[in-house]
Design an enzyme around this catalytic site. Structure first.
Site, mmCIF file in Angstrom:
data_model
loop_
_atom_site.group_PDB
_atom_site.id
_atom_site.type_symbol
_atom_site.label_atom_id
_atom_site.label_comp_id
_atom_site.label_asym_id
_atom_site.label_seq_id
_atom_site.Cartn_x
_atom_site.Cartn_y
_atom_site.Cartn_z
ATOM 1 N N LYS A 26 46.004 35.952 30.545
ATOM 2 C CA LYS A 26 44.713 36.494 30.108
ATOM 3 C C LYS A 26 44.965 37.237 28.800
ATOM 4 O O LYS A 26 45.990 37.934 28.665
ATOM 5 C CB LYS A 26 44.174 37.437 31.187
ATOM 6 C CG LYS A 26 42.788 38.000 30.890
ATOM 7 C CD LYS A 26 42.289 38.877 32.048
ATOM 8 C CE LYS A 26 40.883 39.402 31.802
ATOM 9 N NZ LYS A 26 40.385 40.212 32.936
ATOM 10 N N SER A 46 35.837 38.999 34.735
ATOM 11 C CA SER A 46 36.129 38.789 33.333
ATOM 12 C C SER A 46 37.271 37.810 33.079
ATOM 13 O O SER A 46 37.410 37.335 31.958
ATOM 14 C CB SER A 46 36.502 40.132 32.681
ATOM 15 O OG SER A 46 37.689 40.625 33.251
ATOM 16 N N SER A 72 37.307 41.227 38.685
ATOM 17 C CA SER A 72 37.536 40.285 37.585
ATOM 18 C C SER A 72 38.573 39.198 37.835
ATOM 19 O O SER A 72 38.721 38.292 37.012
ATOM 20 C CB SER A 72 37.916 41.046 36.314
ATOM 21 O OG SER A 72 36.784 41.622 35.736
#
Lengths: 483, 95, 480
Positions: A76, A151, A175
């Protein structure tokens, strides 16, 4: 090949059936082919990946390679990667080349994993649909009109579409778990303090926790093994020893006590999603688990509490982005105040600014007690609810998300409706508990996630419970059409 | 709690965020809606509840007093918007 | 109207750790800009603070030194504001639960009167960087080397009523932090910074509005800044004006304070517990270990000196002013074996020489051991006190021992009675007129006149003749 598990790929690499270079090229090719429509990656690291693969192949040939050696993964874009852009999904960090590696990154590097690139995400991890990214929305591989969740949406969609074997993510209010649920994969948020936060760009420091998005619990166990453990650079890192996560995967579930919080099955839950969860619970009964209803009386306040605690911490954490030492700086600032206001006003997107403003307000003179202190008190009550529940049950199960993936743009204009997407995941962050989401029966072709919340540092048990389900079902093996 | 334009201006100044005049009303409305959500907290009496700042019951670990970092100025300043003679440059600070 | 000045001080003492409070970067002074600012000090995205053990140990020592309550559980909080020398946009400090609670120190005023000054609290925090305004075509340059240096902020009660009391209190804190080795006390380099909260009120009434004075980098300026500010406020009030609560900078060149406009806006620091740091919890073992190497404090040491070495109050005060001087004195007593002789030399010749060279006792070219060698030669009459001063001068400029200098320069005192008698006889022969006058004089006058003959003998002996023997022999010879 691209659907093989980490252990299968590792065996193939060690047996010399293929090399990490070949494997890496395969995934880079898939990214080249599919990422145009999915938008999972913000930055690709093809050259570095090939070099890492070459190195992994050497280790494998010498016979001193661990289970992750040569396995292509993605990070990420919230984890700092030395020498590679780390944008956090923000214009603010569009040109930020991190000068160091996050602990998670250096540990996975040391394990020989091959990083393909950095995945898309909601800006500064603030969002539940991946639509707040400066780099554009990520699309859900199950249906390109749907959001992947957020997210960690880029990581989730990339794993679901087999653009990488596994990916890292972070979970502040859901997330990891929510996008895993919406993309039909496995997502594990460990106990707060289990995985080092060093080098992970902070959103809300007392809630943020790094974790993994994988295709199976077994893969998650291998990834977590490499990532978890004490880090002297993180004061909030726990000194708990790290068990062998893969060793516990097959343990029997007879006698396991599962609690279903009645508050997680109320009118806000899509009835078809509820049905999928019930079917999964039935499967657990058949595996010998005992199921009972429990209550988490304050869970209805989790979202309200979270939207004070997280913005308050974020308002302070994001003050360092001021256009002075790194990151975006506005053109021709008139004076110092102008430098600050325009660099931040132009560098941050709408959702990030909204949260900074709410958090600033909640901490400001005259409002601190009514908002911040009150939220911390309710946080205590929510945490106590869990403590009481874990006196009776081993784990808590329920839906990860109240609905399946929604359409792109559907909730983008309405922050509060968007916030409610995380209604079942937020409480675990407030309490610091580990949680995992695994795919169960989809609804109308859209994935559904079962959330399992465990007691502190019980990741091995969560992985075991998830793995046993995945031995009995094949929802986690389903591949979106066209990939 | 409903926020006015002036409230937003004050908060935005504290947070050093430029919010232009056109956006002010919309931002005030958004923030007010979020505050309404947040105010659900008021249904619970929290008298006497100890605030929870942190999920784990741990105390601060202490680091030995050793110099472990080396000079990386050149590296750090390649990512800086403006530097000169090793210093970060900003518009004039008036004291 | 009779006005009373009320003063409280906030002292920032930089703690003498090797590394910063939350990072492993060096705290050494004077490095090239930003070469001692690591990722944590710069507030790079993703970095985290880890607390320096030694900073905590130093705070514990300070608590013990001022008899303050040590908080076994303290919390770090973030103080949020934007400033270019504050990289993260917040300063990590302590707010609600500081590590050091209530304590007090005793100050001694010029007239010898003693007063207790309350210390409200002392807390750990990180220092900010520095802004440099020169030479950047109208821009400001930021050096973050100092960012993250540990500070102990010591906050007093508003217990002081005059600039001289404030100076006495500041000096006392300065003495204590140096004694216990937690701060080098260098005010020029900013290691010890004093801010003064000053207000005035008609005697006996409630507290007036205060102004906070900053940029004071010496005790002298502290006194001047407070005096200027108190007068300014009194003039203002007497002419019907009102004092505004504000921060004012002291300008030593103009000897005045002036309003610091950039910080005038109401600050809202939005303090909250720092989620990156956990509560600091101190157990008995940790506290005991921190206090194990605690040195004797200035007040008890002063009392012991008076007693043990039979010193006057003012001598004891002078010798214990700094730990280094007190240590030097005690080492000298051990070497020389004569506490009285030692105090005379330390406060006399040594103090004067140090003062002339503008150096501290720690930099003295004559160690206590070497000086002890000299004093022993005085005690055993090898040389006179006067010759000793000459030897001292040679020792100051070189590395020879007193012994070596006495031998090489032939300074050994003449104690041989025949030799002295010879010189005496010579002096008497050469000054017959004066001898006659002496013999005619009464006792009183004789005592005065003797000095002339002693001087002549000492001159001929190049100062080496034993003065007592000279006196005795002269008296005998002159009356024969």
């Amino acid at each position: 090949m691209y659907s093989k598990s980490i252990s299968e790929l590792g065996a193939g690499l060690r047996a010399g059936e293929y090399s990490s270079i070949e494997l890496t090229r395969l995934f880079l090719d898939r990214i080249g082919r599919y990422d145009g429509e999915l938008n999972c990656f913000i930055t690709l690291a093809s050259a570095q990946a090939m070099a890492a693969a070459e190195n992994a192949d050497r280790l494998i040939r010498h016979g001193d390679a661990g289970p992750l050696a040569g396995i292509p993964i993605a990070h990420k874009d919230i984890f700092c990667t030395d020498g590679l852009r780390t944008s956090c999904g923000s214009k603010m960090l569009d040109s930020f080349i991190a000068p160091y590696d996050a602990t998670v990154v250096s540990r996975l590097n040391a394990a020989g994993a091959v990083m393909l690139g950095k995945t898309n995400m909601d800006e500064f991890a603030m969002g539940s649909s991946n639509e707040t990214s400066y780099y554009g929305a990520v699309r859900n591989p199950w249906d390109l009109n749907l959001v992947p969740g957020g997210s960690s949406g880029g990581s989730a969609a990339a794993v679901a579409a087999r653009l990488c074997v596994a990916a890292t993510g972070t979970d502040t209010g859901g997330s990891i778990r929510q996008p895993a649920a919406l993309c039909g994969i496995t997502g594990l948020k460990p106990t707060y303090g289990r995985v080092s936060r060093y080098g992970m760009i902070a959103f809300a420091s007392s809630l943020d926790q790094g974790g993994v998005l994988t295709r199976s619990a077994a893969d998650a166990a291998v990834m977590l093994q490499a990532m978890a453990g004490f880090d002297p650079r993180d004061s909030t890192s726990a000194r708990e020893s790290v068990p062998d996560y893969s060793a516990h995967l097959d343990a029997a579930l007879a006698g396991l006590k599962i609690g279903l919080p009645k508050e997680y099955f109320d009118q806000g839950l899509d009835p078809e999603v509820a049905r999928s969860i019930e079917l999964a619970v039935t499967e657990y009964r058949q595996l010998g688990a005992e199921v009972m209803e429990i209550s988490l009386p304050n869970s209805g306040l989790a979202v309200a509490t979270y939207y004070v605690v997280a913005p308050a911490e974020c308002s302070s954490n994001l003050s360092r982005f001021d256009g002075v030492r790194f990151g975006y700086r506005c053109d021709q600032p008139r004076d110092l105040e102008d430098l600050y206001k325009r660099s931040r006003g132009e560098g941050f997107g709408a959702e990030v600014k909204r949260r900074i403003l709410i958090g600033t307000y909640a901490l400001s003179a005259g409002y601190y007690d009514a908002y911040y202190l009150k939220a911390q008190q309710i946080r205590q009550l929510i945490s106590e609810d869990f403590k009481k529940a874990f006196e009776k049950v081993d784990v808590i199960m329920g839906p990860t998300s109240p609905s399946t993936a929604f359409a792109l743009g559907e909730k983008a204009g309405d922050p509060v409706t968007m916030y409610l997407s995380d209604i079942y995941t937020i409480a675990a962050n407030l309490a610091g508990l580990p949680g995992i989401s695994i795919p169960v029966r989809p609804v109308a072709g859209r994935p559904v996630g079962l959330q399992i919340i465990g007691n502190y540092f019980q990741e091995a048990q969560l992985l075991n419970i998830a793995h046993r389900f995945q031995q009995e079902s094949d929802w986690h093996l389903a591949l979106p059409t066209g990939y | 709690m409903s926020l006015q334009r002036s409230d937003v201006e004050n908060i935005a100044h504290l947070a050093r965020l430029a919010v232009n005049d056109v956006e002010l009303d919309a931002v005030a409305a958004d923030l007010s809606t979020i505050l309404q959500l947040v105010e659900q907290m008021n249904v619970v009496d929290t008298t006497g509840v100890v605030p929870m700042a942190h999920p784990l019951q741990m105390s601060q670990r202490l680091r030995p007093d050793e110099v472990s970092e080396t000079d990386q100025r050149d590296r750090f300043q390649t990512i800086a918007p403006a530097t000169e003679k090793g210093l970060y440059l900003v518009p004039k600070v008036i004291e | 109207m009779h006005w009373e000045t009320v003063i409280g001080l906030e002292i920032h003492a930089q703690l003498a750790t090797r590394s910063k409070i939350f990072s492993g970067a060096s705290t050494a002074f004077g490095a090239e800009p930003n070469t001692q600012a690591c990722g944590v000090d710069l507030g790079l995205p993703g970095v985290l603070p880890v607390l320096n053990r030694e900073a905590v140990v130093m705070a514990i020592r300070f608590a013990a030194a001022i008899g303050a309550q040590l908080q076994r559980r303290s919390i770090f909080a973030r103080k949020n504001y934007f400033y270019p020398d504050l990289p993260k946009g917040y300063q990590i400090s302590q707010f609600e639960l500081p590590i050091v609670g209530n304590g007090s120190v005793e100050i001694m005023l010029a007239d010898g009167e003693q007063r207790q000054i309350g210390v409200t609290r002392a807390h750990l925090e990180e220092d900010a960087g520095k802004s440099l305004h020169e030479d950047f075509h109208g821009l400001t340059g930021i050096d973050l080397n100092r960012a993250g240096t540990p500070l102990l902020e010591i906050v007093s009660e508003p217990d002081m009523r005059s600039a001289s009391e404030a100076v006495a209190y500041a000096r006392k804190i300065h003495q204590i932090v140096r004694y216990i080795g937690i701060c080098d006390g260098n005010m020029q380099e900013g290691s010890f910074r004093v801010d003064a909260n000053v207000s005035v009120r008609p005697q006996g009434e409630g507290l007036g509005t205060r102004a906070e004075l900053k940029n004071i980098n010496s005790f002298r300026f502290l006194e001047r800044a407070i005096n200027f500010e108190a007068e300014r406020q009194i003039d203002l009030l007497e002419s019907g004006g009102k004092v505004v609560q504000e921060t004012r900078l002291y300008d030593p060149d103009r000897d005045e304070t002036r309003s610091m406009r950039s910080k005038e806006e109401a600050n809202d620091y939005r303090y909250f517990p720092d989620p990156d740091l956990l509560p600091v919890e101190l157990d008995d073992a940790f506290v005991a270990a921190a206090l194990a190497a605690m040195p004797e404090l200035p007040d008890p040491r002063r009392a012991r000196f008076s007693e043990e070495y039979a010193l006057t109050q003012s001598e004891a005060l002078q010798l214990t002013a700094s730990r280094e001087l007190a240590d030097y004195y005690e080492a000298l007593v051990r070497e020389a074996g004569d506490a009285r002789l030692a105090v005379n030399w330390v406060t006399g010749e040594l103090a004067a020489a140090l003062n002339r060279s503008g150096i501290e006792v720690t930099q003295s070219p004559i160690s206590a051991e070497r000086l002890g060698g000299l004093l022993r030669r005085i005690s055993d009459s090898t040389i006179s006190g006067k010759i000793a001063k000459q030897v001292f001068e040679s020792m100051w400029g070189g590395s020879d021992s007193a012994e070596e200098i006495i031998e090489s320069q032939g300074l050994r005192q003449i104690t041989d009675a025949d030799a002295i008698e010879g010189i005496v006889a010579h002096v008497v022969e050469a000054n017959l007129q004066q001898v006659e006058a002496y013999r005619q004089a009464d006792q009183n006058r004789r005592a005065k006149m003797l000095g002339f003959f002693v001087g002549q003998v000492m001159k001929l002996s190049k100062g080496k003749a034993n003065p007592q023997q000279v006196n005795e022999l002269l008296r005998k010879k002159l009356t024969q």
